[in-house]
Scaffold this motif. Structure first.
Motif, PDB file in Angstrom:
ATOM      1  N   SER A  21       0.490  -1.490   0.470  1.00  9.72           N
ATOM      2  CA  SER A  21      -0.122   0.258   0.382  1.00  9.72           C
ATOM      3  C   SER A  21       1.106   0.865  -0.033  1.00  9.72           C
ATOM      4  N   GLN A  22       1.588   0.667   0.103  1.00  9.97           N
ATOM      5  CA  GLN A  22       2.848   2.762   0.095  1.00  9.97           C
ATOM      6  C   GLN A  22       3.659   3.304  -1.062  1.00  9.97           C
ATOM      7  N   ASP A  23       3.733   2.502  -2.153  1.00 11.78           N
ATOM      8  CA  ASP A  23       4.069   2.938  -3.261  1.00 11.78           C
ATOM      9  C   ASP A  23       3.157   2.838  -4.220  1.00 11.78           C
ATOM     10  N   PRO A  24       2.970   3.699  -5.430  1.00 14.01           N
ATOM     11  CA  PRO A  24       1.902   3.649  -6.341  1.00 14.01           C
ATOM     12  C   PRO A  24       2.403   2.655  -7.040  1.00 14.01           C
ATOM     13  N   SER A  27       0.472   4.999 -12.021  1.00 16.44           N
ATOM     14  CA  SER A  27       0.527   6.460 -12.672  1.00 16.44           C
ATOM     15  C   SER A  27       0.247   6.924 -14.219  1.00 16.44           C
ATOM     16  N   CYS A  85      -3.459   6.097   1.969  1.00 16.14           N
ATOM     17  CA  CYS A  85      -3.741   6.096   1.230  1.00 16.14           C
ATOM     18  C   CYS A  85      -3.445   7.769   0.148  1.00 16.14           C
ATOM     19  N   SER A  88      -1.583  10.411   0.496  1.00 14.01           N
ATOM     20  CA  SER A  88      -0.542   9.969  -0.198  1.00 14.01           C
ATOM     21  C   SER A  88      -0.349  10.388  -1.837  1.00 14.01           C
ATOM     22  N   ALA A  89      -1.154   9.247  -2.471  1.00  8.96           N
ATOM     23  CA  ALA A  89      -1.974  10.049  -4.000  1.00  8.96           C
ATOM     24  C   ALA A  89      -2.357  11.519  -4.382  1.00  8.96           C
ATOM     25  N   GLU A  92       1.221  12.603  -4.082  1.00  3.39           N
ATOM     26  CA  GLU A  92       2.500  11.852  -5.315  1.00  3.39           C
ATOM     27  C   GLU A  92       2.159  12.321  -6.118  1.00  3.39           C
ATOM     28  N   TRP A 106      -2.682   5.018  -9.525  1.00  3.14           N
ATOM     29  CA  TRP A 106      -3.176   3.666  -9.141  1.00  3.14           C
ATOM     30  C   TRP A 106      -2.397   3.346  -7.459  1.00  3.14           C
ATOM     31  N   TYR A 107      -3.278   3.481  -6.364  1.00  2.00           N
ATOM     32  CA  TYR A 107      -2.270   2.586  -5.831  1.00  2.00           C
ATOM     33  C   TYR A 107      -3.383   1.119  -5.190  1.00  2.00           C
ATOM     34  N   ASP A 108      -2.395   0.173  -4.121  1.00  2.00           N
ATOM     35  CA  ASP A 108      -3.580  -1.085  -3.699  1.00  2.00           C
ATOM     36  C   ASP A 108      -4.942  -1.092  -3.469  1.00  2.00           C
TER      37      ASP A 108
END
Length: 257
Positions: A21-24, A27, A85, A88-89, A92, A106-108
């Motif tokens: 969940s931390q990183d995309p 994109s 999330c 962060s989105a 980012e 998109w993230y999970d």
């Protein structure tokens, strides 16, 4: 199964899910769209509204000064994970797409997009595929179970009471369990949700065929299956041995310009 073993599995699940969940996951910055000073200012004003609305309701679709934005968290995640999330989105996406007026990330656990073109309620199947690099050992049996499971959770997702979310699991054998989740963005009608998911599933044979795991990240819907638990509530009885060491590759679908 011992309480200690169950606790270990839960901790390992949380570690893996946290890492995912931390990183995309992906994109997209549409380089054919350049934001002028006014549009850029409107995007900056819109993003906090998307964040606050998503934290409050899990979903929001709204506009500001001709910029249309949508954000949504996966329906099974906690409110705290959703908040983390989407914050962060929003941060980012501006770092990745600083000068474009059409962008998505998109993230999970969540998804966010904005554009100067209206897109609310439309089926948009531009996006990305993430596929496991390994194949299953018995494709025929696996694909039958996968098709049956996807059919069931798709029917669940298109019911209005489900808010576009469907999830479930199937035993492939005594030792292997299949997990799957689908979700549509909540501005879609039931018919459009079904259409988006149908397009995603129709591409499985060519994109995800016989793979141990696959994620379809469209701009209007999300489809994922794995041979390990990835959605909530966690299945503490399932071994995560199949998760460890697995690798994924990204396949870019077209992104509408």
């Amino acid at each position: 199964m011992s309480l200690l073993h169950n606790l270990f599995i839960i901790i390992l699940c949380l570690h893996i899910l946290s890492a995912e969940s931390q990183d995309p996951a992906a994109s997209s910055c549409n380089d054919n769209t350049k934001a002028n000073t006014t549009t850029s200012r409107n995007i900056d004003t819109l993003l906090p509204k998307l964040v606050s609305g998503t934290i409050q309701n899990g979903f929001i679709a709204t506009s500001n000064g001709g910029v249309h934005g949508l954000a949504q968290c996966r329906g099974d995640v906690s409110s705290s994970d959703c908040a983390s999330c989407i914050q962060s989105a929003a941060k980012e996406i501006r770092a990745l797409c600083p000068s474009q007026s059409d962008a998505r990330i998109w993230y999970d656990y969540c998804f966010l997009r904005y554009s100067t073109d209206g897109f609310f309620g439309e089926v948009d199947v531009s996006g990305v595929y993430l596929i496991n690099t390994q194949n299953v050992t018995d494709p025929e049996a696996f694909n039958k179970k996968l098709a049956s499971l996807m059919d069931d959770i798709t029917k669940e997702a298109v019911r209005s009471s489900s808010r576009g979310l469907g999830r479930g699991k199937r035993d492939i054998s005594d030792f292997v369990r299949l997990y799957a989740l689908v979700q549509c963005v909540r501005d879609l009608s039931e018919i459009n949700c079904a259409q988006c998911l149908a397009i995603a599933l129709s591409n499985f044979p060519t994109v995800c065929g016989d793979r141990r795991g696959c994620r379809v990240l469209y701009s209007s819907c999300y489809v994922r299956y794995e041979l390990y638990p990835f959605f909530f509530p966690l299945d503490s009885q399932e071994s995560l041995d199949s998760r460890l060491g697995e690798k994924y590759e990204r396949v870019i679908s077209h992104v509408k310009n």
